[in-house]
Motif scaffolding. Structure first.
Motif, PDB file in Angstrom:
ATOM      1  N   ARG A  41       3.861 -12.337  -8.771  1.00  0.00           N
ATOM      2  CA  ARG A  41       2.947 -11.207  -8.963  1.00  0.00           C
ATOM      3  C   ARG A  41       3.172 -10.180  -7.882  1.00  0.00           C
ATOM      4  N   SER A  42       2.855  -8.942  -8.188  1.00  0.00           N
ATOM      5  CA  SER A  42       2.823  -7.890  -7.178  1.00  0.00           C
ATOM      6  C   SER A  42       1.670  -6.960  -7.505  1.00  0.00           C
ATOM      7  N   ALA A  43       1.219  -6.258  -6.483  1.00  0.00           N
ATOM      8  CA  ALA A  43       0.138  -5.286  -6.678  1.00  0.00           C
ATOM      9  C   ALA A  43       0.414  -4.085  -5.793  1.00  0.00           C
ATOM     10  N   TYR A  44       0.253  -2.921  -6.372  1.00  0.00           N
ATOM     11  CA  TYR A  44       0.501  -1.648  -5.689  1.00  0.00           C
ATOM     12  C   TYR A  44      -0.828  -0.918  -5.543  1.00  0.00           C
ATOM     13  N   TYR A  45      -1.242  -0.724  -4.306  1.00  0.00           N
ATOM     14  CA  TYR A  45      -2.529  -0.088  -4.024  1.00  0.00           C
ATOM     15  C   TYR A  45      -2.294   1.358  -3.610  1.00  0.00           C
ATOM     16  N   ALA A  46      -2.633   2.296  -4.490  1.00  0.00           N
ATOM     17  CA  ALA A  46      -2.373   3.718  -4.265  1.00  0.00           C
ATOM     18  C   ALA A  46      -3.058   4.246  -3.013  1.00  0.00           C
ATOM     19  N   ALA A  47      -4.207   3.691  -2.652  1.00  0.00           N
ATOM     20  CA  ALA A  47      -4.932   4.154  -1.461  1.00  0.00           C
ATOM     21  C   ALA A  47      -4.708   3.227  -0.264  1.00  0.00           C
ATOM     22  N   GLY A  48      -3.818   2.238  -0.416  1.00  0.00           N
ATOM     23  CA  GLY A  48      -3.620   1.236   0.626  1.00  0.00           C
ATOM     24  C   GLY A  48      -2.687   1.675   1.731  1.00  0.00           C
ATOM     25  N   ASN A  69      11.174   2.557   0.171  1.00  0.00           N
ATOM     26  CA  ASN A  69      12.452   2.123  -0.408  1.00  0.00           C
ATOM     27  C   ASN A  69      12.732   0.657  -0.086  1.00  0.00           C
ATOM     28  N   ALA A  70      12.347   0.189   1.093  1.00  0.00           N
ATOM     29  CA  ALA A  70      12.545  -1.226   1.450  1.00  0.00           C
ATOM     30  C   ALA A  70      11.641  -2.122   0.607  1.00  0.00           C
ATOM     31  N   ALA A  71      10.378  -1.724   0.446  1.00  0.00           N
ATOM     32  CA  ALA A  71       9.437  -2.517  -0.349  1.00  0.00           C
ATOM     33  C   ALA A  71       9.862  -2.559  -1.816  1.00  0.00           C
ATOM     34  N   PHE A  72      10.290  -1.420  -2.351  1.00  0.00           N
ATOM     35  CA  PHE A  72      10.687  -1.359  -3.754  1.00  0.00           C
ATOM     36  C   PHE A  72      11.985  -2.130  -3.988  1.00  0.00           C
ATOM     37  N   LYS A  73      12.879  -2.129  -3.017  1.00  0.00           N
ATOM     38  CA  LYS A  73      14.117  -2.905  -3.125  1.00  0.00           C
ATOM     39  C   LYS A  73      13.814  -4.401  -3.082  1.00  0.00           C
ATOM     40  N   GLY A 109       0.828  -1.197   0.000  1.00  0.00           N
ATOM     41  CA  GLY A 109       0.000   0.000   0.000  1.00  0.00           C
ATOM     42  C   GLY A 109       0.862   1.247   0.000  1.00  0.00           C
ATOM     43  N   ALA A 110       0.563   2.189  -0.868  1.00  0.00           N
ATOM     44  CA  ALA A 110       1.368   3.403  -1.013  1.00  0.00           C
ATOM     45  C   ALA A 110       1.429   4.224   0.271  1.00  0.00           C
ATOM     46  N   ASN A 111       0.459   4.065   1.155  1.00  0.00           N
ATOM     47  CA  ASN A 111       0.422   4.841   2.396  1.00  0.00           C
ATOM     48  C   ASN A 111       0.898   4.044   3.603  1.00  0.00           C
ATOM     49  N   ASP A 112       1.614   2.950   3.359  1.00  0.00           N
ATOM     50  CA  ASP A 112       2.139   2.119   4.443  1.00  0.00           C
ATOM     51  C   ASP A 112       3.127   2.943   5.267  1.00  0.00           C
ATOM     52  N   GLN A 113       2.853   3.076   6.556  1.00  0.00           N
ATOM     53  CA  GLN A 113       3.735   3.841   7.436  1.00  0.00           C
ATOM     54  C   GLN A 113       4.622   2.920   8.284  1.00  0.00           C
ATOM     55  N   ILE A 114       4.556   1.610   8.028  1.00  0.00           N
ATOM     56  CA  ILE A 114       5.369   0.641   8.758  1.00  0.00           C
ATOM     57  C   ILE A 114       6.547   0.180   7.895  1.00  0.00           C
ATOM     58  N   ILE A 115       6.252  -0.259   6.683  1.00  0.00           N
ATOM     59  CA  ILE A 115       7.296  -0.714   5.754  1.00  0.00           C
ATOM     60  C   ILE A 115       7.660   0.460   4.844  1.00  0.00           C
TER      61      ILE A 115
END
Length: 105
Positions: free
Chosen positions: A43-50, A29-33, A20-26
């Motif tokens: 598969r991966s999924a990116y949730y702009a409002a998540g 840069n760590a997720a994208f790496k 989720g793009a609004n993840d304040q825990i992960i």
């Protein structure tokens, strides 16, 4: 968390990596790496409002539908058409990915 990020891609089972793009825990840069370690067949999924807890989020029904779809058929397009996480390996056989790239997503 570092050990888990380094282990991404080491498995040999269908993998569905969600963020989720609004993840304040992960951190992003760590997720994208980490997503760069996925195999092209994963598969991966990116949730702009998540946020961090995607299945408990306000858009949980969308995320759960995607998870169920992946469980039923890991190769099927996601019902939400969520784009892959930036940096994820391309699935050359997924026409939905091609159309998202053509649209600039």
């Amino acid at each position: 968390m570092d050990r888990a990020a380094k282990a991404v891609g080491d498995d040999h089972v269908p993998t569905f990596y969600l963020y989720g793009a609004n993840d304040q825990i992960i951190p992003k840069n760590a997720a994208f790496k980490a997503v760069k370690r996925l195999h092209p067949s994963d598969r991966s999924a990116y949730y702009a409002a998540g946020h961090h807890l995607l299945t408990r989020d306000k858009q949980r029904a969308v995320v759960i539908a995607d998870v169920l779809s992946f469980i039923r058929d890991p190769q099927a397009p996601l019902p939400s058409a969520a784009p892959p996480i930036p940096g994820a390996a391309s699935r050359n056989n997924d026409p939905a990915d091609a159309s998202r790239r053509a649209a600039g997503l």
